[in-house]
Write a protein that holds these residues in place. Structure first.
Motif, PDB file in Angstrom:
ATOM      1  N   UNK A  34       0.811  -1.207   0.000  1.00  0.00           N
ATOM      2  CA  UNK A  34       0.000   0.000   0.000  1.00  0.00           C
ATOM      3  C   UNK A  34       0.855   1.273   0.000  1.00  0.00           C
ATOM      4  N   UNK A  35       2.171   1.115   0.202  1.00  0.00           N
ATOM      5  CA  UNK A  35       3.044   2.292   0.198  1.00  0.00           C
ATOM      6  C   UNK A  35       3.715   2.537  -1.156  1.00  0.00           C
ATOM      7  N   UNK A  36       3.423   1.682  -2.143  1.00  0.00           N
ATOM      8  CA  UNK A  36       4.165   1.781  -3.399  1.00  0.00           C
ATOM      9  C   UNK A  36       4.007   3.134  -4.085  1.00  0.00           C
ATOM     10  N   UNK A  37       2.848   3.806  -3.865  1.00  0.00           N
ATOM     11  CA  UNK A  37       2.627   5.106  -4.503  1.00  0.00           C
ATOM     12  C   UNK A  37       2.841   6.269  -3.537  1.00  0.00           C
ATOM     13  N   UNK A  38       3.315   5.985  -2.336  1.00  0.00           N
ATOM     14  CA  UNK A  38       3.581   7.061  -1.378  1.00  0.00           C
ATOM     15  C   UNK A  38       4.709   7.943  -1.920  1.00  0.00           C
ATOM     16  N   UNK A  39       4.571   9.249  -1.842  1.00  0.00           N
ATOM     17  CA  UNK A  39       5.607  10.150  -2.385  1.00  0.00           C
ATOM     18  C   UNK A  39       7.008   9.863  -1.873  1.00  0.00           C
ATOM     19  N   UNK A  40       7.129   9.489  -0.591  1.00  0.00           N
ATOM     20  CA  UNK A  40       8.453   9.208  -0.039  1.00  0.00           C
ATOM     21  C   UNK A  40       9.068   7.971  -0.682  1.00  0.00           C
ATOM     22  N   UNK A  41       8.262   6.942  -0.880  1.00  0.00           N
ATOM     23  CA  UNK A  41       8.752   5.696  -1.492  1.00  0.00           C
ATOM     24  C   UNK A  41       9.091   5.929  -2.955  1.00  0.00           C
ATOM     25  N   UNK A  42       8.202   6.625  -3.654  1.00  0.00           N
ATOM     26  CA  UNK A  42       8.449   6.921  -5.067  1.00  0.00           C
ATOM     27  C   UNK A  42       9.731   7.730  -5.215  1.00  0.00           C
ATOM     28  N   UNK A  43       9.907   8.723  -4.336  1.00  0.00           N
ATOM     29  CA  UNK A  43      11.101   9.562  -4.403  1.00  0.00           C
ATOM     30  C   UNK A  43      12.379   8.777  -4.174  1.00  0.00           C
ATOM     31  N   UNK A  44      12.354   7.845  -3.205  1.00  0.00           N
ATOM     32  CA  UNK A  44      13.542   7.044  -2.924  1.00  0.00           C
ATOM     33  C   UNK A  44      13.851   6.103  -4.079  1.00  0.00           C
ATOM     34  N   UNK A  45      12.826   5.546  -4.704  1.00  0.00           N
ATOM     35  CA  UNK A  45      13.065   4.650  -5.842  1.00  0.00           C
ATOM     36  C   UNK A  45      13.602   5.419  -7.040  1.00  0.00           C
ATOM     37  N   UNK A  46      13.107   6.626  -7.238  1.00  0.00           N
ATOM     38  CA  UNK A  46      13.648   7.460  -8.310  1.00  0.00           C
ATOM     39  C   UNK A  46      15.104   7.824  -8.027  1.00  0.00           C
ATOM     40  N   UNK A  47      15.399   8.083  -6.752  1.00  0.00           N
ATOM     41  CA  UNK A  47      16.772   8.384  -6.373  1.00  0.00           C
ATOM     42  C   UNK A  47      17.671   7.179  -6.625  1.00  0.00           C
ATOM     43  N   UNK A  48      17.164   5.989  -6.319  1.00  0.00           N
ATOM     44  CA  UNK A  48      17.929   4.767  -6.559  1.00  0.00           C
ATOM     45  C   UNK A  48      18.258   4.617  -8.040  1.00  0.00           C
ATOM     46  N   UNK A  49      17.268   4.854  -8.895  1.00  0.00           N
ATOM     47  CA  UNK A  49      17.494   4.758 -10.339  1.00  0.00           C
ATOM     48  C   UNK A  49      18.536   5.767 -10.792  1.00  0.00           C
ATOM     49  N   UNK A  50      18.430   6.987 -10.250  1.00  0.00           N
ATOM     50  CA  UNK A  50      19.395   8.020 -10.648  1.00  0.00           C
ATOM     51  C   UNK A  50      20.806   7.641 -10.207  1.00  0.00           C
ATOM     52  N   UNK A  51      20.934   7.125  -8.988  1.00  0.00           N
ATOM     53  CA  UNK A  51      22.247   6.731  -8.486  1.00  0.00           C
ATOM     54  C   UNK A  51      22.848   5.608  -9.331  1.00  0.00           C
ATOM     55  N   UNK A  52      22.014   4.659  -9.753  1.00  0.00           N
ATOM     56  CA  UNK A  52      22.497   3.573 -10.603  1.00  0.00           C
ATOM     57  C   UNK A  52      22.979   4.121 -11.944  1.00  0.00           C
ATOM     58  N   UNK A  53      22.193   5.035 -12.529  1.00  0.00           N
ATOM     59  CA  UNK A  53      22.583   5.633 -13.802  1.00  0.00           C
ATOM     60  C   UNK A  53      23.857   6.454 -13.652  1.00  0.00           C
ATOM     61  N   UNK A  54      23.963   7.173 -12.544  1.00  0.00           N
ATOM     62  CA  UNK A  54      25.141   7.989 -12.289  1.00  0.00           C
ATOM     63  C   UNK A  54      26.385   7.111 -12.155  1.00  0.00           C
ATOM     64  N   UNK A  55      26.278   6.024 -11.401  1.00  0.00           N
ATOM     65  CA  UNK A  55      27.409   5.120 -11.219  1.00  0.00           C
ATOM     66  C   UNK A  55      27.838   4.516 -12.553  1.00  0.00           C
ATOM     67  N   UNK A  56      26.860   4.155 -13.370  1.00  0.00           N
ATOM     68  CA  UNK A  56      27.171   3.604 -14.695  1.00  0.00           C
ATOM     69  C   UNK A  56      27.867   4.642 -15.569  1.00  0.00           C
ATOM     70  N   UNK A  57      27.405   5.890 -15.496  1.00  0.00           N
ATOM     71  CA  UNK A  57      28.006   6.954 -16.300  1.00  0.00           C
ATOM     72  C   UNK A  57      29.435   7.227 -15.863  1.00  0.00           C
ATOM     73  N   UNK A  58      29.700   7.172 -14.571  1.00  0.00           N
ATOM     74  CA  UNK A  58      31.062   7.377 -14.074  1.00  0.00           C
ATOM     75  C   UNK A  58      31.995   6.305 -14.621  1.00  0.00           C
TER      76      UNK A  58
END
Length: 286
Positions: A34-58
């Protein structure tokens, strides 16, 4: 990263994963559905994706520095080193000085004290050059010794440098040779399988060729191997062709005109494509 409220729970990011605890502080095995659409959870998952992309780019950027053997200002290394993703990409790469000599394995960068290295005697040293290079392994004369030393030091490079496969131009090859067929004849049942392998390995396809551009000593060379053109018959079989190199104008280069990095990276591409061939067909034919 600290805990943030998410409804009646709290969530946080740990090792790239969203974790959750209830109001009493007890950790849950997973984040409630029930928390999958909570703004805090969504924000953390988006941050995770960005960090993965950033690490790959480095990693990609450092690999490009290596493939091009680009001079890298020490000031740039000092600027990016505090970032864990950059640090992971750069740690333990072999760097060389302006004279091309191996300086050591990179362990630390400080804007005031310079580069912290493990040198070839196994000692920790500090150097303060204006620029260094992350050389392609084919340019390292003592590559085998460096590999042995890296094993002794338990070096773990995230960028594929020391243990990257290298190919050197055979000494007996005629200098006017324009192609090699070492990895020609690799059979694929369907054209789309070979094209898919090209994409999977990070190469590009153009005009029926798999291509690998390399900038070496300021000049661009393109390694290219025939894989078959898309013409509406992707279900038909194909096979890898000979490997050749061209200049930016498309002129075929002779072996003597191909630099060591372009030669090695071209052969590396050809070998990787050939490795995906239909071995079962070869065994039946034999």
């Amino acid at each position: 990263m600290g805990w943030v409220p998410a409804g009646d729970y709290e969530v946080a990011l740990e090792a790239g994963t969203v974790v959750c605890r209830n109001g009493k502080g007890r950790r849950l095995k997973s984040v409630p559905a029930r928390l999958k659409d909570d703004p805090a959870v969504v924000g953390l998952r988006q941050l995770t994706e960005w960090l993965e992309q950033h690490a790959h780019q480095c990693l990609t950027d450092v690999e490009q520095w290596m493939v091009r053997s680009l001079p890298v200002p020490t000031a740039v290394l000092a600027r990016v080193w505090p970032d864990p993703a950059w640090q992971a990409a750069l740690r333990d790469v072999v760097v060389t000085g302006v004279d091309g000599g191996v300086a050591g394995f990179l362990r630390d960068v400080d804007p005031d004290r310079g580069l912290g290295l493990v040198d070839l005697d196994g000692d920790t040293v500090r150097i303060t050059p204006d620029v260094v290079s992350v050389p392609h392994p084919v340019l390292l004369d003592d590559l085998d010794e460096l590999r042995e030393f890296a094993v002794e030091l338990e070096v773990r490079q995230n960028v594929d440098q020391l243990f990257r496969e290298v190919w050197r131009r055979p000494p007996g090859l005629a200098p006017d040779t324009t192609s090699v067929d070492t990895y020609a004849g690799g059979v694929f049942k369907e054209l789309r399988f070979l094209h898919g392998r090209v994409t999977q390995l990070g190469y590009r396809s153009r005009g029926g060729y798999a291509v690998c551009p390399v900038v070496e000593d300021g000049a661009t060379t393109e390694a290219r191997i025939w894989i078959g053109a898309h013409d509406g018959y992707d279900e038909y079989g194909t096979e890898t062709g000979p490997l050749g190199w061209t200049d930016p104008a498309g002129r075929a280069l002779m072996a003597a005109e191909v630099g060591p990095v372009a030669w090695s990276e071209g052969m590396r591409m050809a070998a990787a494509l050939y490795a995906g061939r239909d071995v079962a067909d070869e065994e039946r034919a034999a």
